[in-house]
Design a protein around this motif. Structure first.
Motif, mmCIF file in Angstrom:
data_model
loop_
_atom_site.group_PDB
_atom_site.id
_atom_site.type_symbol
_atom_site.label_atom_id
_atom_site.label_comp_id
_atom_site.label_asym_id
_atom_site.label_seq_id
_atom_site.Cartn_x
_atom_site.Cartn_y
_atom_site.Cartn_z
ATOM 1 N N TYR A 122 9.177 -11.502 33.960
ATOM 2 C CA TYR A 122 8.942 -12.159 34.811
ATOM 3 C C TYR A 122 10.291 -12.448 35.609
ATOM 4 O O TYR A 122 10.239 -12.669 36.775
ATOM 5 C CB TYR A 122 9.012 -13.697 33.853
ATOM 6 C CG TYR A 122 8.895 -15.079 34.535
ATOM 7 C CD1 TYR A 122 8.687 -15.172 35.826
ATOM 8 C CD2 TYR A 122 8.710 -16.205 33.607
ATOM 9 C CE1 TYR A 122 8.631 -16.583 36.517
ATOM 10 C CE2 TYR A 122 8.439 -17.463 34.429
ATOM 11 C CZ TYR A 122 8.324 -17.717 35.768
ATOM 12 O OH TYR A 122 8.089 -18.765 36.263
ATOM 13 N N SER A 175 4.904 -15.862 36.310
ATOM 14 C CA SER A 175 4.784 -16.575 35.146
ATOM 15 C C SER A 175 3.933 -16.409 34.250
ATOM 16 O O SER A 175 3.802 -16.664 33.259
ATOM 17 C CB SER A 175 4.675 -18.138 35.743
ATOM 18 O OG SER A 175 3.234 -18.037 36.250
ATOM 19 N N SER A 176 2.971 -15.120 34.925
ATOM 20 C CA SER A 176 1.839 -14.835 33.857
ATOM 21 C C SER A 176 2.208 -13.766 32.988
ATOM 22 O O SER A 176 1.284 -13.360 32.237
ATOM 23 C CB SER A 176 0.568 -14.530 34.460
ATOM 24 O OG SER A 176 0.841 -13.174 35.448
ATOM 25 N N PHE A 234 -1.516 -25.153 36.681
ATOM 26 C CA PHE A 234 -0.923 -24.077 35.912
ATOM 27 C C PHE A 234 0.599 -24.351 35.652
ATOM 28 O O PHE A 234 1.213 -25.152 36.586
ATOM 29 C CB PHE A 234 -0.858 -22.843 37.048
ATOM 30 C CG PHE A 234 -2.554 -22.336 37.063
ATOM 31 C CD1 PHE A 234 -3.044 -21.443 36.144
ATOM 32 C CD2 PHE A 234 -3.413 -22.854 38.170
ATOM 33 C CE1 PHE A 234 -4.335 -21.119 36.452
ATOM 34 C CE2 PHE A 234 -4.508 -22.215 38.379
ATOM 35 C CZ PHE A 234 -5.227 -21.596 37.376
ATOM 36 N N ASN A 235 1.163 -23.515 34.851
ATOM 37 C CA ASN A 235 2.530 -24.020 34.670
ATOM 38 C C ASN A 235 3.531 -23.737 35.464
ATOM 39 O O ASN A 235 4.532 -24.179 35.992
ATOM 40 C CB ASN A 235 3.065 -22.778 33.507
ATOM 41 C CG ASN A 235 2.644 -23.416 32.061
ATOM 42 O OD1 ASN A 235 2.437 -24.377 31.893
ATOM 43 N ND2 ASN A 235 2.698 -22.336 31.256
ATOM 44 N N PHE A 236 3.291 -22.436 36.581
ATOM 45 C CA PHE A 236 4.073 -22.474 37.638
ATOM 46 C C PHE A 236 4.199 -23.285 38.391
ATOM 47 O O PHE A 236 4.931 -23.657 39.389
ATOM 48 C CB PHE A 236 3.998 -21.148 38.337
ATOM 49 C CG PHE A 236 2.570 -20.939 39.232
ATOM 50 C CD1 PHE A 236 2.295 -21.394 40.482
ATOM 51 C CD2 PHE A 236 1.440 -20.117 38.473
ATOM 52 C CE1 PHE A 236 1.169 -21.261 40.954
ATOM 53 C CE2 PHE A 236 0.327 -20.261 39.169
ATOM 54 C CZ PHE A 236 -0.106 -20.606 40.383
ATOM 55 N N GLU A 237 2.904 -24.108 38.636
ATOM 56 C CA GLU A 237 2.679 -25.120 39.694
ATOM 57 C C GLU A 237 3.975 -26.432 39.375
ATOM 58 O O GLU A 237 4.108 -27.387 40.327
ATOM 59 C CB GLU A 237 1.640 -25.902 39.807
ATOM 60 C CG GLU A 237 0.515 -24.643 40.420
ATOM 61 C CD GLU A 237 -1.004 -25.249 40.483
ATOM 62 O OE1 GLU A 237 -1.428 -25.174 41.406
ATOM 63 O OE2 GLU A 237 -1.693 -25.417 39.083
ATOM 64 N N LYS A 238 4.500 -26.464 38.111
ATOM 65 C CA LYS A 238 5.324 -27.439 37.677
ATOM 66 C C LYS A 238 6.705 -27.028 38.158
ATOM 67 O O LYS A 238 7.527 -28.012 37.862
ATOM 68 C CB LYS A 238 5.165 -27.589 35.955
ATOM 69 C CG LYS A 238 4.006 -28.005 35.751
ATOM 70 C CD LYS A 238 3.757 -27.984 34.267
ATOM 71 C CE LYS A 238 2.193 -28.368 33.550
ATOM 72 N NZ LYS A 238 2.140 -28.223 32.162
ATOM 73 N N LEU A 239 6.901 -25.912 38.420
ATOM 74 C CA LEU A 239 8.385 -25.455 38.771
ATOM 75 C C LEU A 239 8.819 -26.113 40.358
ATOM 76 O O LEU A 239 8.193 -25.891 41.233
ATOM 77 C CB LEU A 239 8.419 -23.998 38.606
ATOM 78 C CG LEU A 239 8.186 -23.207 37.472
ATOM 79 C CD1 LEU A 239 8.178 -21.974 37.545
ATOM 80 C CD2 LEU A 239 9.152 -23.556 36.476
#
Length: 121
Positions: A62, A54-55, A2-7
């Motif tokens: 956000y 993030s969703s 998921f995108n947030f896991e990249k933050l």
């Protein structure tokens, strides 16, 4: 992934929750439903709000979740002061938690600033 896991800020918030769990594991048993639970719930809420935010369909929404994450972080810091005064945390553990919270606070502020600029530009 998921995108947030990249933050980095999300990863740091998960690390922070892990630290809180580790530091509260030796709190008195009678505090299991008191400050131990409050500190743990607030620390978990930080990464949860980043992920949920993030969703959202807009950067404004956000950003609001990032504000909630910061509020939860500040709760943990306040509760850590109480735990220190009650001698549930020693000075070294308090300093470790506090410095980690300061770093995470800066990262949350940076994300909020980025979101504000991106929605205005």
């Amino acid at each position: 992934m998921f995108n947030f896991e990249k933050l980095d800020v999300w990863r740091k918030s998960v690390d922070f929750a892990h630290l809180v769990y580790r530091l509260t594991q030796d709190f008195p048993t009678e505090e299991r439903f008191g400050i131990t639970n409050q500190m743990r719930r607030a620390s978990v809420s930080i990464s949860s709000n980043i992920a949920e935010g993030s969703s959202r369909s807009s950067r404004v929404e956000y950003s609001r979740f990032v504000e909630l994450a910061a509020g939860s972080l500040f709760e943990v810091v306040s509760q850590a002061h109480i735990a220190l005064r009650q001698a549930y945390l020693n000075d070294e553990s308090f300093r470790l938690l506090h410095s980690s919270a300061e770093e995470l606070s800066r990262m949350l502020s940076g994300l909020k600033s980025y979101l504000g600029k991106a929605s205005n530009g």
